[in-house]
Enzyme design. Structure first.
Site, PDB file in Angstrom:
ATOM      1  CG  ASP A 217      -2.067   0.940   1.094  1.00  0.00           C
ATOM      2  OD1 ASP A 217      -2.275   1.460  -0.020  1.00  0.00           O
ATOM      3  OD2 ASP A 217      -2.778   1.141   2.093  1.00  0.00           O
ATOM      4  NE  ARG A 223       0.176   3.541  -6.152  1.00  0.00           N
ATOM      5  CZ  ARG A 223       0.015   4.166  -4.982  1.00  0.00           C
ATOM      6  NH1 ARG A 223      -0.958   3.797  -4.166  1.00  0.00           N
ATOM      7  NH2 ARG A 223       0.796   5.165  -4.635  1.00  0.00           N
ATOM      8  CB  CYS A 248      -6.854  -2.020  -2.202  1.00  0.00           C
ATOM      9  SG  CYS A 248      -7.417  -0.387  -2.702  1.00  0.00           S
ATOM     10  NE  ARG A 254      -3.316  -1.455  -1.512  1.00  0.00           N
ATOM     11  CZ  ARG A 254      -3.369  -2.051  -0.331  1.00  0.00           C
ATOM     12  NH1 ARG A 254      -2.551  -3.052  -0.076  1.00  0.00           N
ATOM     13  NH2 ARG A 254      -4.219  -1.653   0.591  1.00  0.00           N
ATOM     14  CE1 TYR A 286      -1.929  10.210  -5.247  1.00  0.00           C
ATOM     15  CE2 TYR A 286      -1.318   7.934  -5.698  1.00  0.00           C
ATOM     16  CZ  TYR A 286      -0.967   9.257  -5.523  1.00  0.00           C
ATOM     17  OH  TYR A 286       0.350   9.625  -5.621  1.00  0.00           O
TER      18      TYR A 286
END
Lengths: 323, 323
Positions: A217, A223, A248, A254, A286
């Site tokens: 994370d 990622r 996630c 993620r 995000y």
């Protein structure tokens, strides 16, 4: 909309945690943006509106025809109109945003980057934490549909959440939580605190498929490492008729990244198009553009450029129709 | 070789840690197996022979024409002939093995299950630990070629091991170690003790691709969970021309399972054929048939039955030619 006479249709987009009932507008230094007059600011449409969870932001957008584009420097910002009056973005040292138009395909609105409504103390991690704590404390699941066969969201916390996924037509759940994540944020009452794989038996009992891809994370490295194979897997599953739920912990980092990878690497959307498709369906998303750029050459080396099947083409059309 | 007159060509196979210089034979209660006379026991051929590592077992096999098959109960066992004389298998309560022939495709030798040479204190985990401790203590890497485009083995422990993989033509390394595994068994001098992803930068610098699929060790649950997507991914990578190196810690459990999944689910080999292909190229392999059986319906639900491309057909032929 041709660029010769400087006229351009421009899409402004902003993500805001503004309370229910508030609305967003864009205001700026040219006539099309109201010449800084609040009465003439351009109202924006919210995407989720009443479908928002209490702690979830919304995506607001407006298409504005800007004849002045190209001939003068245009500054602008977003304002929030609510019960307490008008709240202007606070951009710190940068007083205003500056309109910068990149060349995009003719005949389409120019997509500006999706930004967050700027306010003091409103950093990326604050927003995510605020959203996530709300979901966690209220024991909710936050599920958003990106495409007909692709949902993104937070982890299931109750058996009823799994039923909810099934009722939405989800046939494959792909989980990016680490072992620790699974133990701390888990479906209650099935023993996941001890055994992170206990949930696989629940999916089994519902006739759903479960894929676990543990990924660090808050880590661009994590990622970037996961993106190529996750994007490819999503594409292969969707091509085969599956409906995928990508989750996630919060459904912000993620799981969003993997879905972004599918839209970009597999379906071939540009990064900007991908951002608009994703942010409008999951405003709290995000975007880790650095991870995307780092993963791209690996995706290509591993899987090459996939030939589109009829199914993939339809998914791409569906995504582009959201713009 | 027809079954009507009871004659059958039968393939006996055994995996043994017997020291270099020793050879295996099969001996039994019928004329074809020497009627328990050591002078008439059937010698077996070793697969690795001098290519064995010090702590690695070998795969031994012999094809025996058994006219008596079907007409009488046949018992047998394996014997090891070395410098210290002859060592007979010690089967405990079961004094001898009993020949049980399952129906198999006509025209091929009947493949018996691959077994381990039975000796006191020689349980599965003892064998694995013995092999693995040797590799670890000597800082070795144990790489075995299963097919032209598929290698299985232990984790790289030095940069030179990565060069070795590259020189073998490996283009994609798939790692099944958990985070903890990576930290404890890692490439020295690159900081993996702190950051399990440090190795990805080394692969990057060599122009190799690296996929990390963390999977619980010593766990049928873990292997069953990983198998569908890992098998599918191997197939898709190999189809695209890649040469895959599958590794975990020792290259006995998880990495073998993924390769077994590829041979079985993707290429369509039977479990018995898969076992012979795998055990003959990697004698130390552990076969988790329960995980395979549990993963099969999930593989089919997720990916269906793949249509063979020319490339896949060639890989299947290559595998069957090893039998």
């Amino acid at each position: 909309m041709s660029s010769e006479d400087g006229r351009k249709m421009v899409r402004f987009s902003v993500v805001s945690f503004g309370p229910p009932g508030s609305s967003l507008a864009v205001i700026g230094s040219c006539a099309s943006l109201g010449n800084w007059s609040l009465e003439k600011a351009v109202s924006m449409k919210p995407r989720l509106a009443n479908a928002r969870l209490q702690s979830e932001p919304d995506f607001h957008w407006a298409d504005v025809d800007i004849p002045e584009a190209g001939s003068e420097r245009i500054e602008y910002k977003f304002v929030e109109r609510g019960n307490d009056g008008v709240k202007w973005e606070e951009l710190g040292g940068h007083q205003n945003r500056v309109l910068e138009l990149e060349a995009q395909e003719d005949g389409q609105a120019v997509l500006l980057p999706v930004v967050r409504f700027a306010e003091p103390g409103g950093g990326e991690s604050d927003h995510t934490a605020r959203f996530y704590q709300g979901v966690k404390e209220r024991g909710e699941i936050s599920i958003r549909k990106v495409l007909e066969q692709l949902f993104v969201g937070s982890c299931p916390r109750h058996r009823s959440h799994i039923d909810q996924l099934k009722s939405l037509g989800v046939s494959v759940v792909v989980n990016f939580q680490t072992e620790e994540d699974c133990k701390r944020n888990c479906v209650s009452g099935i023993g996941m605190e001890e055994d992170p794989m206990a949930v696989s038996r629940v999916y089994d009992s519902k006739g759903m498929q479960y894929i676990w891809m543990p990924t660090f994370d808050m880590s661009t490295d994590g990622r970037a490492q996961m993106l190529p194979q996750a994007s490819f897997l999503f594409g292969q599953l969707i091509r085969r008729g599956h409906t995928v739920y990508s989750h996630c912990n919060a459904g912000v980092g993620r799981s969003v990244a993997a879905a972004c990878g599918y839209l970009t690497f597999f379906l071939g959307l540009s990064l900007r198009q991908m951002q608009h498709v994703m942010a409008s369906s999951r405003p709290v998303a995000y975007f880790d553009f650095e991870a995307m750029e780092r993963a791209r050459p690996h995706y290509q080396a591993l899987f090459g450029v996939e030939e589109f099947l009829e199914k993939d083409g339809k998914c791409k059309e569906e995504a582009l129709a959201l713009l």
